[in-house]
Every structure is written in C-alpha cells, then in structure tokens.
Design a protein around this motif. Structure first.
Motif, PDB file in Angstrom:
ATOM      1  N   ILE A  52       0.844  -1.202   0.000  1.00 34.11           N
ATOM      2  CA  ILE A  52       0.000   0.000   0.000  1.00 34.11           C
ATOM      3  C   ILE A  52       0.878   1.250   0.000  1.00 34.11           C
ATOM      4  N   LYS A  53       1.877   1.268   0.854  1.00 28.22           N
ATOM      5  CA  LYS A  53       2.774   2.433   0.940  1.00 28.22           C
ATOM      6  C   LYS A  53       3.515   2.658  -0.373  1.00 28.22           C
ATOM      7  N   SER A  54       4.018   1.583  -0.963  1.00 28.03           N
ATOM      8  CA  SER A  54       4.747   1.701  -2.226  1.00 28.03           C
ATOM      9  C   SER A  54       3.843   2.239  -3.335  1.00 28.03           C
ATOM     10  N   ALA A  55       2.644   1.679  -3.450  1.00 24.18           N
ATOM     11  CA  ALA A  55       1.721   2.150  -4.485  1.00 24.18           C
ATOM     12  C   ALA A  55       1.373   3.616  -4.264  1.00 24.18           C
ATOM     13  N   HIS A  56       1.161   3.994  -3.006  1.00 23.37           N
ATOM     14  CA  HIS A  56       0.852   5.392  -2.687  1.00 23.37           C
ATOM     15  C   HIS A  56       2.029   6.311  -3.036  1.00 23.37           C
ATOM     16  N   ASP A  57       3.225   5.915  -2.589  1.00 25.71           N
ATOM     17  CA  ASP A  57       4.413   6.733  -2.836  1.00 25.71           C
ATOM     18  C   ASP A  57       4.692   6.912  -4.323  1.00 25.71           C
ATOM     19  N   HIS A  58       4.355   5.889  -5.124  1.00 23.79           N
ATOM     20  CA  HIS A  58       4.631   5.937  -6.559  1.00 23.79           C
ATOM     21  C   HIS A  58       3.431   6.421  -7.369  1.00 23.79           C
ATOM     22  N   LYS A  59       2.370   6.849  -6.642  1.00 22.23           N
ATOM     23  CA  LYS A  59       1.190   7.467  -7.263  1.00 22.23           C
ATOM     24  C   LYS A  59       0.407   6.512  -8.173  1.00 22.23           C
ATOM     25  N   PHE A  60       0.404   5.221  -7.823  1.00 22.32           N
ATOM     26  CA  PHE A  60      -0.394   4.227  -8.554  1.00 22.32           C
ATOM     27  C   PHE A  60      -1.704   4.023  -7.791  1.00 22.32           C
ATOM     28  N   ILE A  61      -2.656   4.898  -8.034  1.00 21.11           N
ATOM     29  CA  ILE A  61      -3.908   4.903  -7.281  1.00 21.11           C
ATOM     30  C   ILE A  61      -4.640   3.573  -7.417  1.00 21.11           C
ATOM     31  N   HIS A  62      -4.684   3.045  -8.637  1.00 23.61           N
ATOM     32  CA  HIS A  62      -5.415   1.798  -8.872  1.00 23.61           C
ATOM     33  C   HIS A  62      -4.772   0.625  -8.135  1.00 23.61           C
ATOM     34  N   GLU A  63      -3.465   0.619  -8.050  1.00 22.44           N
ATOM     35  CA  GLU A  63      -2.781  -0.474  -7.359  1.00 22.44           C
ATOM     36  C   GLU A  63      -2.829  -0.279  -5.843  1.00 22.44           C
ATOM     37  N   GLU A  64      -2.884   0.956  -5.412  1.00 19.93           N
ATOM     38  CA  GLU A  64      -3.108   1.234  -3.995  1.00 19.93           C
ATOM     39  C   GLU A  64      -4.496   0.723  -3.597  1.00 19.93           C
ATOM     40  N   ALA A  65      -5.487   0.972  -4.459  1.00 19.83           N
ATOM     41  CA  ALA A  65      -6.848   0.500  -4.198  1.00 19.83           C
ATOM     42  C   ALA A  65      -6.886  -1.024  -4.105  1.00 19.83           C
ATOM     43  N   LEU A  66      -6.229  -1.694  -5.027  1.00 19.95           N
ATOM     44  CA  LEU A  66      -6.207  -3.159  -5.009  1.00 19.95           C
ATOM     45  C   LEU A  66      -5.533  -3.684  -3.739  1.00 19.95           C
ATOM     46  N   ALA A  67      -4.443  -3.057  -3.338  1.00 19.38           N
ATOM     47  CA  ALA A  67      -3.745  -3.494  -2.127  1.00 19.38           C
ATOM     48  C   ALA A  67      -4.618  -3.270  -0.895  1.00 19.38           C
ATOM     49  N   TYR A  68      -5.323  -2.137  -0.834  1.00 24.26           N
ATOM     50  CA  TYR A  68      -6.267  -1.908   0.275  1.00 24.26           C
ATOM     51  C   TYR A  68      -7.360  -2.982   0.277  1.00 24.26           C
ATOM     52  N   GLU A  69      -7.864  -3.294  -0.903  1.00 24.33           N
ATOM     53  CA  GLU A  69      -8.934  -4.287  -1.008  1.00 24.33           C
ATOM     54  C   GLU A  69      -8.468  -5.659  -0.515  1.00 24.33           C
ATOM     55  N   LEU A  70      -7.325  -6.107  -0.996  1.00 24.60           N
ATOM     56  CA  LEU A  70      -6.826  -7.420  -0.585  1.00 24.60           C
ATOM     57  C   LEU A  70      -6.450  -7.442   0.887  1.00 24.60           C
ATOM     58  N   TYR A  71      -5.904  -6.345   1.379  1.00 23.42           N
ATOM     59  CA  TYR A  71      -5.582  -6.270   2.808  1.00 23.42           C
ATOM     60  C   TYR A  71      -6.863  -6.287   3.647  1.00 23.42           C
ATOM     61  N   GLY A  72      -7.888  -5.601   3.171  1.00 23.41           N
ATOM     62  CA  GLY A  72      -9.168  -5.609   3.869  1.00 23.41           C
ATOM     63  C   GLY A  72      -9.760  -7.004   3.947  1.00 23.41           C
ATOM     64  N   ILE A  73      -9.688  -7.747   2.863  1.00 21.20           N
ATOM     65  CA  ILE A  73     -10.178  -9.131   2.855  1.00 21.20           C
ATOM     66  C   ILE A  73      -9.354  -9.976   3.814  1.00 21.20           C
ATOM     67  N   PHE A  74      -8.045  -9.808   3.772  1.00 19.13           N
ATOM     68  CA  PHE A  74      -7.153 -10.512   4.697  1.00 19.13           C
ATOM     69  C   PHE A  74      -7.572 -10.237   6.145  1.00 19.13           C
ATOM     70  N   CYS A  75      -7.821  -8.980   6.459  1.00 15.54           N
ATOM     71  CA  CYS A  75      -8.210  -8.619   7.825  1.00 15.54           C
ATOM     72  C   CYS A  75      -9.527  -9.284   8.212  1.00 15.54           C
ATOM     73  N   TYR A  76     -10.522  -9.200   7.344  1.00 19.67           N
ATOM     74  CA  TYR A  76     -11.806  -9.826   7.630  1.00 19.67           C
ATOM     75  C   TYR A  76     -11.648 -11.326   7.856  1.00 19.67           C
ATOM     76  N   GLU A  77     -10.899 -11.969   6.985  1.00 17.01           N
ATOM     77  CA  GLU A  77     -10.739 -13.421   7.094  1.00 17.01           C
ATOM     78  C   GLU A  77      -9.982 -13.829   8.348  1.00 17.01           C
ATOM     79  N   ASN A  78      -9.289 -12.882   8.962  1.00 15.76           N
ATOM     80  CA  ASN A  78      -8.533 -13.168  10.182  1.00 15.76           C
ATOM     81  C   ASN A  78      -9.137 -12.464  11.400  1.00 15.76           C
ATOM     82  N   CYS A  79     -10.446 -12.208  11.321  1.00 19.57           N
ATOM     83  CA  CYS A  79     -11.243 -11.673  12.433  1.00 19.57           C
ATOM     84  C   CYS A  79     -10.805 -10.291  12.895  1.00 19.57           C
ATOM     85  N   LEU A  80     -10.193  -9.521  12.020  1.00 17.91           N
ATOM     86  CA  LEU A  80      -9.846  -8.126  12.305  1.00 17.91           C
ATOM     87  C   LEU A  80     -10.894  -7.255  11.594  1.00 17.91           C
TER      88      LEU A  80
END
Length: 122
Positions: A52-80
């Motif tokens: 997420i940080k790398s995508a943000h720093d390099h201004k890749f909004i779409h890839e930042e969004a994808l990383a947030y999405e996958l991280y969000g799913i990871f969190c949900y699946e691990n009861c966070l």
C-alpha cells in the motif's frame, strides 16, 4: 495455483530489479498473498502494508486501491473486522478517485455480504 504464484513472484522480482518504481508494489503485494497462503500472518500483514505504501508513494492509485482491497479481505478473514472495514473503505475511496465505479460497486457488495454474515453470527 501456488506454483503459478511463485513463478510470478520470481518474474516480478526480476522486473523490480529493472524498474523498482513500476514493479515494487506489485511484487510486494504478491509476496503478501504468498505469505498469507503459507499461514505466515505477520509477514503477510507487513507486506500488505508495504505494498500500500509503495503504491501510494509511486502514485499508482489503482494499485493502492487493489492493495487496500486485498488487505481488507485478509483482515476480515482473520477476524480483524474493524481494520478490514477501514481498508475496504479506503479501497472504495481510491477506486472512486481512479474512476473505477464498477470496482466501487463490487467492494460495496462485498461489504454488504460481510455485514450480512456478521448479523447471522451475532
């Protein structure tokens, strides 16, 4: 699928050595997914955040969004749940910023499914 993921990780690592700017976040995100698959939740968590940080720093909004999405799913699946909600809402914001309204709708639908599942188990 694991073999394909590992092969892609090797390939992305090679591309990253040629153009860190373009491939760092992709490589890290794939590593996060592989760590998650291996059950190494701490390394996966760190890698999602780094992607997420790398995508943000390099201004890749779409890839930042994808990383947030996958991280969000990871969190949900691990009861966070609260962290997962936060990450998915950030994904929606980045997808909107990028103009990807279909992805906004998909992530919103995912949130509705998760909310419905939470109600069943409460």
């Amino acid at each position: 699928w694991r073999a394909m993921g590992e092969e892609a990780a090797t390939w992305l690592s090679q591309l990253q050595s040629v153009s860190n700017w373009n491939f760092e976040n992709k490589s890290i995100l794939l590593q996060a997914e592989l760590h998650y698959l291996d059950g190494d939740l701490e390394l996966a968590d760190s890698a999602y955040k780094a992607s997420i940080k790398s995508a943000h720093d390099h201004k890749f909004i779409h890839e930042e969004a994808l990383a947030y999405e996958l991280y969000g799913i990871f969190c949900y699946e691990n009861c966070l749940i609260d962290e997962g909600l936060k990450q998915l809402l950030l994904a929606i914001g980045r997808y909107k910023q990028w103009g990807a309204m279909k992805k906004v709708a998909e992530v919103r639908f995912l949130l509705e499914l998760v909310d419905s599942a939470d109600e069943i188990y409460i």
